[in-house]
Design an enzyme around this catalytic site. Structure first.
Site, PDB file in Angstrom:
ATOM      1  N   GLY A   7      -3.247  -0.543  -3.605  1.00 44.92           N
ATOM      2  CA  GLY A   7      -1.926   0.048  -3.257  1.00 44.92           C
ATOM      3  C   GLY A   7      -1.401   1.334  -3.880  1.00 44.92           C
ATOM      4  O   GLY A   7      -0.163   1.721  -3.657  1.00 44.92           O
TER       5      GLY A   7
ATOM      6  N   ARG B 104      -2.185   6.735  12.134  1.00 46.53           N
ATOM      7  CA  ARG B 104      -1.282   6.666  11.047  1.00 46.53           C
ATOM      8  C   ARG B 104       0.310   7.201  11.506  1.00 46.53           C
ATOM      9  O   ARG B 104       1.047   6.552  11.111  1.00 46.53           O
ATOM     10  CB  ARG B 104      -1.859   7.083   9.689  1.00 46.53           C
ATOM     11  CG  ARG B 104      -2.970   6.474   9.259  1.00 46.53           C
ATOM     12  CD  ARG B 104      -3.218   6.421   7.776  1.00 46.53           C
ATOM     13  NE  ARG B 104      -2.391   5.860   7.159  1.00 46.53           N
ATOM     14  CZ  ARG B 104      -1.331   6.453   6.451  1.00 46.53           C
ATOM     15  NH1 ARG B 104      -1.080   7.946   6.472  1.00 46.53           N
ATOM     16  NH2 ARG B 104      -0.464   5.975   5.700  1.00 46.53           N
TER      17      ARG B 104
ATOM     18  N   SER C 285       0.962  -1.253   0.009  1.00 46.76           N
ATOM     19  CA  SER C 285      -0.066   0.130  -0.110  1.00 46.76           C
ATOM     20  C   SER C 285       0.911   1.399  -0.024  1.00 46.76           C
ATOM     21  O   SER C 285       2.017   1.188   0.469  1.00 46.76           O
ATOM     22  CB  SER C 285      -0.867   0.039   1.049  1.00 46.76           C
ATOM     23  OG  SER C 285      -1.828   0.816   0.911  1.00 46.76           O
TER      24      SER C 285
ATOM     25  N   CYS D  48      -3.272  10.244  26.667  1.00 42.87           N
ATOM     26  CA  CYS D  48      -2.261   9.950  27.382  1.00 42.87           C
ATOM     27  C   CYS D  48      -0.892   9.683  27.154  1.00 42.87           C
ATOM     28  O   CYS D  48      -0.476   8.608  27.919  1.00 42.87           O
ATOM     29  CB  CYS D  48      -2.926   9.389  28.895  1.00 42.87           C
ATOM     30  SG  CYS D  48      -4.604  10.131  29.111  1.00 42.87           S
ATOM     31  N   GLU D  49      -0.576   9.787  26.354  1.00 43.63           N
ATOM     32  CA  GLU D  49       0.998   9.361  25.886  1.00 43.63           C
ATOM     33  C   GLU D  49       1.794  10.391  25.120  1.00 43.63           C
ATOM     34  O   GLU D  49       1.030  10.966  24.046  1.00 43.63           O
ATOM     35  CB  GLU D  49       0.988   7.918  25.410  1.00 43.63           C
ATOM     36  CG  GLU D  49       0.143   7.623  24.237  1.00 43.63           C
ATOM     37  CD  GLU D  49       0.309   5.956  24.136  1.00 43.63           C
ATOM     38  OE1 GLU D  49       1.084   5.354  23.068  1.00 43.63           O
ATOM     39  OE2 GLU D  49      -0.889   5.378  24.189  1.00 43.63           O
TER      40      GLU D  49
ATOM     41  N   GLY E  38      -8.226   1.450  -2.633  1.00 45.46           N
ATOM     42  CA  GLY E  38      -8.782   1.977  -1.402  1.00 45.46           C
ATOM     43  C   GLY E  38      -8.398   3.332  -1.286  1.00 45.46           C
ATOM     44  O   GLY E  38      -9.175   4.565  -1.538  1.00 45.46           O
TER      45      GLY E  38
ATOM     46  N   TYR F  78      -8.093   5.337   5.946  1.00 50.53           N
ATOM     47  CA  TYR F  78      -7.271   4.862   7.092  1.00 50.53           C
ATOM     48  C   TYR F  78      -7.306   5.566   8.184  1.00 50.53           C
ATOM     49  O   TYR F  78      -6.388   5.604   9.094  1.00 50.53           O
ATOM     50  CB  TYR F  78      -5.743   4.046   6.652  1.00 50.53           C
ATOM     51  CG  TYR F  78      -6.129   3.144   5.437  1.00 50.53           C
ATOM     52  CD1 TYR F  78      -6.614   1.774   5.748  1.00 50.53           C
ATOM     53  CD2 TYR F  78      -5.443   3.655   4.193  1.00 50.53           C
ATOM     54  CE1 TYR F  78      -6.788   0.857   4.868  1.00 50.53           C
ATOM     55  CE2 TYR F  78      -5.536   2.617   3.399  1.00 50.53           C
ATOM     56  CZ  TYR F  78      -6.182   1.280   3.437  1.00 50.53           C
ATOM     57  OH  TYR F  78      -6.358   0.506   2.373  1.00 50.53           O
TER      58      TYR F  78
HETATM   59  N1  LLP Z   1      -6.446  -5.091  -1.777  1.00 55.31           N
HETATM   60  C1  LLP Z   1      -6.050  -5.784  -0.681  1.00 55.31           C
HETATM   61  C2  LLP Z   1      -5.925  -7.256  -0.715  1.00 55.31           C
HETATM   62  C3  LLP Z   1      -5.260  -5.254   0.496  1.00 55.31           C
HETATM   63  O1  LLP Z   1      -4.734  -5.733   1.470  1.00 55.31           O
HETATM   64  C4  LLP Z   1      -5.572  -3.768   0.592  1.00 55.31           C
HETATM   65  C5  LLP Z   1      -4.832  -3.107   1.705  1.00 55.31           C
HETATM   66  C6  LLP Z   1      -5.965  -3.090  -0.777  1.00 55.31           C
HETATM   67  C7  LLP Z   1      -6.751  -3.792  -1.770  1.00 55.31           C
HETATM   68  C8  LLP Z   1      -6.226  -1.716  -0.558  1.00 55.31           C
HETATM   69  O2  LLP Z   1      -4.884  -1.012  -0.706  1.00 55.31           O
HETATM   70  P1  LLP Z   1      -4.839   0.531  -0.918  1.00 55.31           P
HETATM   71  O3  LLP Z   1      -5.174   0.740  -2.465  1.00 55.31           O
HETATM   72  O4  LLP Z   1      -5.609   1.376  -0.082  1.00 55.31           O
HETATM   73  O5  LLP Z   1      -3.545   0.981  -0.658  1.00 55.31           O
HETATM   74  N2  LLP Z   1      -3.539   0.903   7.377  1.00 55.31           N
HETATM   75  C9  LLP Z   1      -2.562   1.085   6.229  1.00 55.31           C
HETATM   76  C10 LLP Z   1      -2.828   0.561   5.023  1.00 55.31           C
HETATM   77  C11 LLP Z   1      -3.170  -0.951   5.011  1.00 55.31           C
HETATM   78  C12 LLP Z   1      -3.412  -1.590   3.566  1.00 55.31           C
HETATM   79  C13 LLP Z   1      -3.944  -2.925   3.853  1.00 55.31           C
HETATM   80  N3  LLP Z   1      -4.474  -3.510   2.670  1.00 55.31           N
HETATM   81  C14 LLP Z   1      -2.241   2.643   6.036  1.00 55.31           C
HETATM   82  O6  LLP Z   1      -2.915   3.475   6.776  1.00 55.31           O
HETATM   83  O7  LLP Z   1      -1.396   3.389   5.494  1.00 55.31           O
END
Ligand code: LLP
Length: 441
Positions: A260, A339, A228, A370-371, A301, A400
Site C-alpha cells: 500500500g 487508472r 493502496s 470509442c468513448e 507492489g 497497475y
Molecule cells: N497486498 C495485498 C493483500 C493487496 O491487496 C495489495 C494490493 C498489495 C499487497 C499491494 O499493494 P500496493 O503496494 O501495490 O499498493 N489497481 C489499483 C491498486 C489495487 C491494489 C490492490 N491490492 C491501482 O491501480 O491503483
C-alpha cells in the site's frame, strides 16, 4: 488517486509547465547531448521507432534497486505483490533480488512457478480461492497461505486432511478497522470489506480457533492490508496499533502489514521511501510492545515497480477546439492504462526527444478508444512544438498499467521491454492481430 493529508488533491495541484521532474523518471533516465532521453542507456525515441508504440519500458536497475531496498528494510519474508506487474522476467527479477512473491490467483501462481520461483518463496492470497487454486498452492508447497474466509477454512480442512505435519503455514487475514486515506476502491482495512476477518465482530478470534483445531494447518501469523497508494506512514502505524491487541495474546511469530505504500505520480506529490515506511512500522511495533522476535513483513507492489516504468505512445491526431480545448490523441489509452478512468488518477507527460523542454501548451491527452472517458492525462502540459508523429511518454506507469491492460476495441496489448546497460530486451512481446482471434472457437 487523491486525498492524503499532506499531499494536496490532484485537482488543486497546478499543472506543471516546467520540464518533467526528475523524481518521476526511472533512476537511470539521462538526457544525451542531443537532449534526447535515454533510460538504461537506451534512447527512448529510437526504442519506440524500433519496437513500436505503445510500449512499456522498465529500467531494470531501478526495479532491482527497489527490491534490494525492500529486502534491506524489511528483511527476509518481504514479498513483491505481483498484481502490480507480473511476467516471468519480473517474477525472476524479484526472486533473484531476494523477495518473496505475493500471488493472489491461480494465474499469478502459475506465472511465478513457470518463471522458476520455488513454491516456498510464494505467498498465496485471495478472498475467494477456489478448491482448485488451494490445491495447486498446496501442491506447489507455497510458503504461506493467507486465509481470508470461513469457507476457505472449510476447503483447507478437506484438502489438508491427510497432510499431518507437512501441512501449509498460514497467516490469518484480518481487517483492523482502519480507514486509510486513499481512493475508496483501493481501501481495504475497514470493517465493511469483502476481505478477511473482522476484529470488532469477533470473526478473527473464531477463525483462529478453527484454524488451530485443524491438524494439517499451522497458523504462524496475522496479516492485514489497509489499502493502496497511501502517502501517510502514520496510517500504517495506526494499523499496527489496531492489530497489536489482537495479535500479542496469540503468541504467533509473524505479522504482515500488507502493501500500500504510495508513489508520486505528478509534480508536487511526494511519498515516503520503502525504508522510511519500514522504519515507521518497526517504530510503531516497538511502541506497541510487540515482542522483538516477531517477524514483521510487508508486501509492496506499486512502490517496487511504478516509477521504474513509463509508457511510450505516438501522437496520431491533434484536434484544437478554439476557445475550448486541444485534444491530443495517442495510439493507446484506457486499454493500456485504465487508472485515469477508474480512479481519476493524474499523470504527467513529456517528449523524450526534448525531456528538458518547458511544457507551456495545455492539452488533454486521450486514447484511441470509442468513448469520451478514454483519457490518458486530463490536464497535460507539453512542449509548444509537440506534433503528430512525436513520441510522447507518460512516466510512473510501471504499476497497475500492463497488469490491468485489456483488449478493449480489439487493441492488441503493448510489448514490455526491460532496459539496462545500453541494451533492451523484450520481456513480453506485443500482441498481434492473430492473438486477437486465437481463443475464438
Ligand atoms: N497486498 C495485498 C493483500 C493487496 O491487496 C495489495 C494490493 C498489495 C499487497 C499491494 O499493494 P500496493 O503496494 O501495490 O499498493 N489497481 C489499483 C491498486 C489495487 C491494489 C490492490 N491490492 C491501482 O491501480 O491503483
Amino acid at each position: 488517486m487523491s486525498g492524503p493529508a499532506e499531499s494536496p488533491p490532484l485537482d488543486r495541484i497546478a499543472p506543471d509547465e516546467g520540464p518533467i521532474t526528475a523524481g518521476l523518471l526511472p533512476l537511470s533516465a539521462k538526457a544525451g547531448a542531443d537532449g534526447q532521453l535515454a533510460v538504461g542507456g537506451v534512447d527512448l525515441v529510437g526504442l519506440a521507432d524500433e519496437l513500436g508504440t505503445p510500449l512499456f519500458v522498465y529500467d531494470e536497475a531501478h526495479l532491482r534497486a527497489r527490491c534490494r531496498e525492500a529486502v534491506a528494510a524489511w528483511g527476509d519474508g518481504v514479498a513483491y505483490a505481483t498484481k502490480a506487474f507480473l511476467c516471468t522476467a519480473m517474477a525472476r527479477l524479484a526472486h533473484d533480488e531476494g523477495m518473496w512473491l505475493d500471488v493472489s490467483t491461480g494465474g499469478e501462481l502459475h506465472v511465478a512457478l513457470v518463471a522458476g520461483v520455488p513454491g516456498d518463496r510464494l505467498v498465496m492470497h485471495g478472498n475467494n480461492k477456489s478448491a482448485d487454486e488451494l490445491f495447486r498452492a498446496l501442491e506447489a508447497g507455497v510458503g504461506r497461505i493467507v486465509v481470508d474466509s470461513f469457507d476457505e477454512i472449510d476447503r483447507l480442512a478437506i484438502l489438508t486432511r491427510d497432510a499431518g505435519s507437512n501441512g501449509p503455514e498460514v497467516l490469518l487475514r484480518v481487517t483492523p478497522g482502519i480507514e486509510a486515506h486513499t481512493h475508496e476502491f483501493v481501501r481495504t482495512g475497514q470493517e465493511d470489506s469483502k476481505f478477511g476477518f473482522g476484529l470488532a465482530s469477533g470473526a478473527a478470534t473464531e477463525a483462529v480457533a478453527r484454524l488451530r483445531a485443524l491438524p494439517g494447518v499451522k497458523l504462524v501469523g496475522v496479516h492485514a492490508h489497509i489499502g493502496s497508494q497511501i502517502f501517510r506512514v502514520e496510517s500504517f502505524a495506526e494499523e499496527v496499533e489496531a492489530l497489536v491487541g489482537f495479535f500479542a495474546p496469540l503468541d504467533l511469530g509473524e505479522l504482515c502489514v500488507g502493501g500500500g505504500l504510495g508513489v508520486a505520480y505528478v509534480t508536487g506529490e511526494s511519498a515516503p521511501s520503502i525504508s522510511e515506511w519500514a522504519r515507521s512500522v518497526h517504530d510503531a511495533c516497538r511502541k506497541a510492545g510487540l515482542p522483538s522476535g516477531v517477524r514483521v513483513t510487508a508486501e509492496p507492489g506499486r512502490a517496487i515497480v511504478a516509477t521504474a516504468g513509463l509508457t511510450l505512445y505516438r501522437v496520431g491526431t491533434i484536434k484544437e477546439i478554439p476557445g475550448l480545448r486541444t485534444y491530443m490523441a495517442v495510439d493507446g489509452g484506457m486499454s493500456d492504462n485504465p487508472r485515469p478512468v477508474l480512479y481519476d488518477s493524474g499523470y504527467e507527460t513529456f517528449l523524450p526527444r526534448a525531456a528538458a523542454a518547458a511544457r507551456p501548451r495545455a492539452v488533454r491527452v486521450v486514447g484511441k478508444h470509442c468513448e469520451s472517458g478514454d483519457v490518458v492525462v486530463a490536464d497535460a502540459r507539453v512542449p509548444a512544438d509537440t506534433s503528430v508523429g512525436d513520441v510522447l511518454a507518460t512516466p510512473v506507469t510501471g504499476a497497475y498499467g500492463y497488469s490491468m491492460a485489456s483488449n478493449y476495441n480489439k487493441v492488441p496489448r503493448p510489448a514490455v521491454v526491460f532496459v539496462s546497460d545500453g541494451a533492451a530486451r523484450v520481456v513480453v512481446r506485443r500482441e498481434t492481430d492473430h492473438d486477437l482471434v486465437r481463443l475464438d472457437g
